[in-house]
Design an enzyme around this catalytic site. Sequence first.
Site, PDB file in Angstrom:
ATOM      1  N   HIS A 111      -6.890  -4.815  10.072  1.00 24.98           N
ATOM      2  CA  HIS A 111      -6.822  -4.370   8.637  1.00 24.98           C
ATOM      3  C   HIS A 111      -5.555  -5.050   8.133  1.00 24.98           C
ATOM      4  O   HIS A 111      -4.486  -5.345   9.011  1.00 24.98           O
ATOM      5  CB  HIS A 111      -6.839  -2.992   8.177  1.00 24.98           C
ATOM      6  CG  HIS A 111      -5.524  -2.136   8.507  1.00 24.98           C
ATOM      7  ND1 HIS A 111      -5.824  -0.826   9.035  1.00 24.98           N
ATOM      8  CD2 HIS A 111      -4.360  -2.626   8.712  1.00 24.98           C
ATOM      9  CE1 HIS A 111      -4.517  -0.464   9.435  1.00 24.98           C
ATOM     10  NE2 HIS A 111      -3.856  -1.216   9.346  1.00 24.98           N
TER      11      HIS A 111
ATOM     12  N   ASP B  47       0.902  -1.271  -0.007  1.00 26.81           N
ATOM     13  CA  ASP B  47       0.084  -0.083  -0.071  1.00 26.81           C
ATOM     14  C   ASP B  47       0.959   1.208   0.019  1.00 26.81           C
ATOM     15  O   ASP B  47       2.184   1.192   0.187  1.00 26.81           O
ATOM     16  CB  ASP B  47      -0.933   0.026   1.432  1.00 26.81           C
ATOM     17  CG  ASP B  47      -0.260  -0.230   2.626  1.00 26.81           C
ATOM     18  OD1 ASP B  47       1.104  -0.261   2.530  1.00 26.81           O
ATOM     19  OD2 ASP B  47      -0.963  -0.752   3.401  1.00 26.81           O
TER      20      ASP B  47
ATOM     21  N   GLU C 265      -9.609  -1.940   5.159  1.00 22.96           N
ATOM     22  CA  GLU C 265     -10.032  -1.620   6.652  1.00 22.96           C
ATOM     23  C   GLU C 265     -11.553  -2.451   6.771  1.00 22.96           C
ATOM     24  O   GLU C 265     -12.249  -2.679   5.635  1.00 22.96           O
ATOM     25  CB  GLU C 265     -10.399  -0.175   6.622  1.00 22.96           C
ATOM     26  CG  GLU C 265      -9.306   0.804   6.301  1.00 22.96           C
ATOM     27  CD  GLU C 265      -8.342   0.964   7.640  1.00 22.96           C
ATOM     28  OE1 GLU C 265      -8.545   0.409   8.531  1.00 22.96           O
ATOM     29  OE2 GLU C 265      -7.632   2.000   7.676  1.00 22.96           O
TER      30      GLU C 265
ATOM     31  N   ASN D 103      -7.343  -2.861  14.362  1.00 22.51           N
ATOM     32  CA  ASN D 103      -8.766  -3.067  13.732  1.00 22.51           C
ATOM     33  C   ASN D 103      -8.640  -4.415  12.635  1.00 22.51           C
ATOM     34  O   ASN D 103      -9.863  -4.753  12.246  1.00 22.51           O
ATOM     35  CB  ASN D 103      -9.284  -1.803  13.106  1.00 22.51           C
ATOM     36  CG  ASN D 103      -8.757  -1.493  11.830  1.00 22.51           C
ATOM     37  OD1 ASN D 103      -7.861  -2.180  11.725  1.00 22.51           O
ATOM     38  ND2 ASN D 103      -9.071  -0.574  11.230  1.00 22.51           N
TER      39      ASN D 103
HETATM   40  C1  GLP Z   1      -0.512   0.365   8.604  1.00 27.20           C
HETATM   41  C2  GLP Z   1      -0.122  -0.237   7.200  1.00 27.20           C
HETATM   42  C3  GLP Z   1      -0.291  -1.855   7.616  1.00 27.20           C
HETATM   43  C4  GLP Z   1       0.332  -2.340   8.565  1.00 27.20           C
HETATM   44  C5  GLP Z   1      -0.415  -1.777   9.819  1.00 27.20           C
HETATM   45  C6  GLP Z   1       0.206  -2.049  11.248  1.00 27.20           C
HETATM   46  O1  GLP Z   1      -1.276   1.407   8.623  1.00 27.20           O
HETATM   47  N1  GLP Z   1      -1.114   0.150   6.282  1.00 27.20           N
HETATM   48  O2  GLP Z   1       0.132  -2.454   6.261  1.00 27.20           O
HETATM   49  O3  GLP Z   1       0.063  -3.687   8.715  1.00 27.20           O
HETATM   50  O4  GLP Z   1      -0.741  -0.601   9.533  1.00 27.20           O
HETATM   51  O5  GLP Z   1       1.128  -1.114  11.682  1.00 27.20           O
HETATM   52  P1  GLP Z   1       2.133  -1.234  12.546  1.00 27.20           P
HETATM   53  O6  GLP Z   1       2.995  -2.410  12.220  1.00 27.20           O
HETATM   54  O7  GLP Z   1       2.652   0.103  12.601  1.00 27.20           O
HETATM   55  O8  GLP Z   1       1.335  -1.601  14.139  1.00 27.20           O
END
Ligand code: GLP
Length: 236
Positions: free
Chosen positions: A138, A67, A143, A136
């Site tokens: 995702h 992404d 989402e 959440n």
């Molecule tokens: C982000 C990304 C995800 C990621 C997630 C967790 O917003 N879009 O691909 O896996 O949120 O992030 P973190 O590893 O900082 O908890």
Amino acid sequence: MKKNNYKDYAAMSRAAADIVVATVKAKPNAVLGLPTGSTPIGMYAELVKDYKAGKVDFSEVTTFNLDEYIGLDTKHEQSYRRFMQEQLFDHINIKPSNTHIPSGTAKDLNKAAKEFEDLLKKSGGVDLFVLGIGTNGHIGFNEPAASMPAYTHVVGLAEETIKVNADKFFAGDMKAVPKTAVSMGLATIMKANKIILLSNGESKNDAIAKIDSQVLTLDCPATVLHMHRDVTLLIS
Ligand code: GLP
């Protein structure tokens, strides 16, 4: 679905790096699906160490990231392109032209998303996908929602994601966090041959509990991973 628990973040990061290295050794021209966020930073550091120690060669590897935020220039501190350059690509021998991240700045974002999806298909598909998970549930920026596009698409971020990412990466400033992104879809992700999902810390407990419950729901998009035949959760 397999689940491995690790004693700490360092052990989980090392285990994830071992899986990536084994994949590239078995198939030097492997296609990797890669995540951003705070969770994979340790794994990327281990991969850089392994590369510098001569244990792995990325010269034929191709990568596709999950992404990208819409509207952030690739040079922006918080763009996922810059994150990937700083955490991994700038430190290994991967060909820059083999690293693919959805465009968050194209004039026609939908067209660019479609081209990204086509390029991924042309590459032969992802051998190993490394995922993180949102609080959440995702994956990528898919989402929780009643329905969602299956393949790479433009998406609005959930309020919870904006808040979490503001606190972690934008000095608490929710206004600074882009409200939209381009993300691979769940079907894009599920086409990978093998998937590992990294989860670190208590903030992910609810999402992991929903996966553990073995109930499929788009209220927790990561639960669809049960439909894939080769998924391992790495938990610390
Ligand atoms: C982000 C990304 C995800 C990621 C997630 C967790 O917003 N879009 O691909 O896996 O949120 O992030 P973190 O590893 O900082 O908890």
